[in-house]
Each structure stands twice: as C-alpha cells, then as structure tokens.
Design a protein around this motif. Structure first.
Motif, PDB file in Angstrom:
ATOM      1  N   UNK A 209       0.831  -1.201   0.000  1.00 34.77           N
ATOM      2  CA  UNK A 209       0.000   0.000   0.000  1.00 34.77           C
ATOM      3  C   UNK A 209       0.869   1.255   0.000  1.00 34.77           C
ATOM      4  N   UNK A 210       0.496   2.219  -0.816  1.00 34.16           N
ATOM      5  CA  UNK A 210       1.126   3.541  -0.755  1.00 34.16           C
ATOM      6  C   UNK A 210       0.452   4.330   0.362  1.00 34.16           C
ATOM      7  N   UNK A 211       1.204   4.620   1.408  1.00 32.99           N
ATOM      8  CA  UNK A 211       0.651   5.322   2.562  1.00 32.99           C
ATOM      9  C   UNK A 211       0.642   6.823   2.286  1.00 32.99           C
ATOM     10  N   UNK A 212      -0.469   7.470   2.555  1.00 36.17           N
ATOM     11  CA  UNK A 212      -0.584   8.902   2.318  1.00 36.17           C
ATOM     12  C   UNK A 212       0.304   9.690   3.270  1.00 36.17           C
ATOM     13  N   UNK A 213       0.781  10.833   2.819  1.00 34.80           N
ATOM     14  CA  UNK A 213       1.694  11.661   3.609  1.00 34.80           C
ATOM     15  C   UNK A 213       1.022  12.198   4.869  1.00 34.80           C
ATOM     16  N   UNK A 214      -0.285  12.373   4.831  1.00 37.33           N
ATOM     17  CA  UNK A 214      -0.994  12.995   5.962  1.00 37.33           C
ATOM     18  C   UNK A 214      -1.714  11.987   6.850  1.00 37.33           C
ATOM     19  N   UNK A 215      -1.286  10.719   6.834  1.00 32.83           N
ATOM     20  CA  UNK A 215      -1.975   9.680   7.609  1.00 32.83           C
ATOM     21  C   UNK A 215      -2.150  10.073   9.073  1.00 32.83           C
ATOM     22  N   UNK A 216      -1.062  10.423   9.741  1.00 34.00           N
ATOM     23  CA  UNK A 216      -1.136  10.664  11.188  1.00 34.00           C
ATOM     24  C   UNK A 216      -1.783  12.012  11.509  1.00 34.00           C
ATOM     25  N   UNK A 217      -1.613  12.985  10.638  1.00 37.35           N
ATOM     26  CA  UNK A 217      -2.328  14.245  10.805  1.00 37.35           C
ATOM     27  C   UNK A 217      -3.830  14.018  10.703  1.00 37.35           C
ATOM     28  N   UNK A 218      -4.221  13.177   9.754  1.00 41.72           N
ATOM     29  CA  UNK A 218      -5.634  12.848   9.582  1.00 41.72           C
ATOM     30  C   UNK A 218      -6.202  12.197  10.834  1.00 41.72           C
ATOM     31  N   UNK A 219      -5.455  11.258  11.418  1.00 41.23           N
ATOM     32  CA  UNK A 219      -5.923  10.592  12.633  1.00 41.23           C
ATOM     33  C   UNK A 219      -5.996  11.560  13.807  1.00 41.23           C
ATOM     34  N   UNK A 220      -5.036  12.465  13.898  1.00 43.70           N
ATOM     35  CA  UNK A 220      -5.065  13.466  14.965  1.00 43.70           C
ATOM     36  C   UNK A 220      -6.289  14.365  14.835  1.00 43.70           C
ATOM     37  N   UNK A 221      -6.646  14.689  13.605  1.00 49.76           N
ATOM     38  CA  UNK A 221      -7.787  15.566  13.364  1.00 49.76           C
ATOM     39  C   UNK A 221      -9.118  14.875  13.627  1.00 49.76           C
ATOM     40  N   UNK A 222      -9.101  13.533  13.668  1.00 48.90           N
ATOM     41  CA  UNK A 222     -10.347  12.783  13.857  1.00 48.90           C
ATOM     42  C   UNK A 222     -10.222  11.779  15.014  1.00 48.90           C
ATOM     43  N   UNK A 223      -9.568  12.245  16.074  1.00 50.97           N
ATOM     44  CA  UNK A 223      -9.323  11.353  17.207  1.00 50.97           C
ATOM     45  C   UNK A 223     -10.589  11.033  17.986  1.00 50.97           C
ATOM     46  N   UNK A 224     -11.687  11.715  17.679  1.00 47.79           N
ATOM     47  CA  UNK A 224     -12.958  11.416  18.333  1.00 47.79           C
ATOM     48  C   UNK A 224     -13.686  10.248  17.669  1.00 47.79           C
ATOM     49  N   UNK A 225     -13.154   9.746  16.542  1.00 47.26           N
ATOM     50  CA  UNK A 225     -13.819   8.669  15.823  1.00 47.26           C
ATOM     51  C   UNK A 225     -13.374   7.305  16.333  1.00 47.26           C
ATOM     52  N   UNK A 226     -14.253   6.328  16.177  1.00 42.97           N
ATOM     53  CA  UNK A 226     -13.913   4.953  16.537  1.00 42.97           C
ATOM     54  C   UNK A 226     -13.053   4.298  15.462  1.00 42.97           C
TER      55      UNK A 226
END
Length: 262
Positions: free
Chosen positions: A98-115
């Motif tokens: 898989x090609x991992x996106x550059x903003x993977x961890x930023x995306x998770x930080x921005x949506x840390x309220x999600x399951x």
C-alpha cells in the motif's frame, strides 16, 4: 497521541516493502509511533535488511518491533494478536503493497474522536478509480467516492489502511469473541469483520478520511486471472459465513460445496 502501524510481509524484504518505504518517506516531524512488522514467510528476513530498517526508523525517532513466523500464519490471528496487546490511541493495519498517504497521522489526529477511520482506496495502475469503502445492503454495493462520515451499519472495506481506535478495540473485546474471525485465514476476514463484528457494536462513529493506493485481488478476478486457490477461498468464506452466521443446514452446504467443486 500514540500510534501503532502493523505491516504484514510475505515473500518480501523490508527494503522492498512499498508500505514501509512510503511510511518512512512521509515522516517529517516528531511522532509517537511504533511500526510492528510481521514476516509471515516463506523465509526469514535478511539480518542486514533488518539492521538498515532499524537504523532508518531510529533516525526518525520511530520504534520498531519485528516478528517472524514463516509458517504463513492466518492473517486473522496476526491481527488479533496485535490488537489484543496494543495500547496505542490508533492502530492501523497495512498489507505490504500500500502507498501510505503523507498525511496519515495528521488525519488521525484531526479525527481522534472517531472509533474508526477508513481511507479512500485507489486502485494501483488506475489511481482515478476508487473501489473502497462502500455501502453493502444485500447484493447492492455503492462505492463511496468522497471523504466524510459513514454509516457503520452498512459500510464495508478492506483491512489495509484500516485505523481502529483504542476505544473501539476495547468495545470489541467486551463479549470475549475474537475481533477478527479466526475461522477465516486470509480471504474475506475484513468483509466478515464489517458485516458481523462491527455491526454488533452500536452507535459507532466511523469516517472516511485520507487515501491509499493499493492492489486489490478482486480486480484480478474481474480480469479473469483467477487462481484455483482463490476460488477455494471464496467458497470457504461463503460456507463459513452461512454456517456460522446464517444458520444454514450442514447438509445443504455440503451439497453446495460438492456442486461448486465439480
């Protein structure tokens, strides 16, 4: 936040792994991350390859754990092994290609309220084509083309790129069932997870954010490149699903298997 990434290798050296290479390439800031590499065979990893990976990761401030079991262990068991012992805020599962996106961890930080966070899965070689996630209702499948919140009671996707929160993992462990069905080894364990395990949890917050580029075996089937083993895996999944989740009779399933095989 604490992050864990699980990468499953088979027949691939670490330095050849697309997932690991793109993951390391995009890390350009301090991050609390552990990469768990599971070598599933058929041979042990080269020691120099391991050392070079450790050096690259250490230079980026990333922790690394490597597990090797060349028996080609069922993916469902590997996923459960990591999910049951891990305490990270988000655990992300990846295949090796898989090609991992550059903003993977930023995306998770921005949506840390999600399951759970699912990426848009673009097809390698045809990056404009999105195949997952999708809504599945009976035989009707509707591919999701844009980022946004998802209906947890209808969504399905692939395991690669799947990010599960610690909160969701804790909920899935409450009824003492395996998170991923260990009756299935390699094929359709993600499908079963979405169709059965995930839908047993109420009021989940799931979103589609970010993207990956991935090779999908289903497209090999659509291109008539279908192996005998893949057909057996499809038949096995169908049988397990109807036997364990649809309460179909054993005799009727046995006759159907005989019909399909011959």
């Amino acid at each position: 936040m604490n992050f864990s990434v699980i990468v499953i290798l088979y027949g691939t050296a670490i330095h050849e792994c697309t997932t690991i290479n793109t993951l390391l390439k995009h890390i350009n800031r301090p991050i609390n991350l552990t990469i768990h590499v599971w070598n599933n065979g058929p041979a042990l990893l080269n020691e120099q390859d391991i050392a070079e990976f450790f050096n690259k990761a250490t230079a980026l401030g990333i922790k690394v754990e490597i597990y090797q079991d060349i028996r080609n262990v069922a993916l469902s068991k590997i996923y459960n092994f990591f999910l049951n012992q891990n305490k990270a805020d988000f655990i992300t599962i990846f295949d090796q290609d898989s090609d991992v996106a550059a903003d993977l961890f930023t995306t998770l930080e921005q949506h840390q309220d999600l399951d759970m966070v699912l990426p848009l899965c673009h097809l390698r070689g045809n990056e404009d084509h999105i195949e997952y996630p999708a809504y599945k209702e009976g035989k009707q499948i509707t591919v999701i083309k844009e980022e946004g919140m998802l209906d947890a009671t209808r969504v399905v996707s692939i395991a690669s790129g799947l990010s599960l929160s610690k909160g969701l993992i804790d909920k899935l462990k409450q009824n003492n069932q395996p998170i991923f069905d260990e009756n299935l080894a390699f094929y359709a364990i993600d499908t079963m997870f979405f169709l059965h395990r995930l839908r047993s949890i109420k009021d989940l917050k799931i979103g589609c954010f970010g993207k990956i580029i991935h090779s999908l075996s289903e497209f090999e089937q659509k291109s008539n490149v279908v192996s005998y083993r893949r057909n057996l895996e499809l038949l096995y999944f169908d049988t397990v699903y109807k036997l364990n989740y649809k309460n179909k009779g054993r005799l009727s399933l046995y006759l159907r298997v005989i019909q399909k095989m011959f």
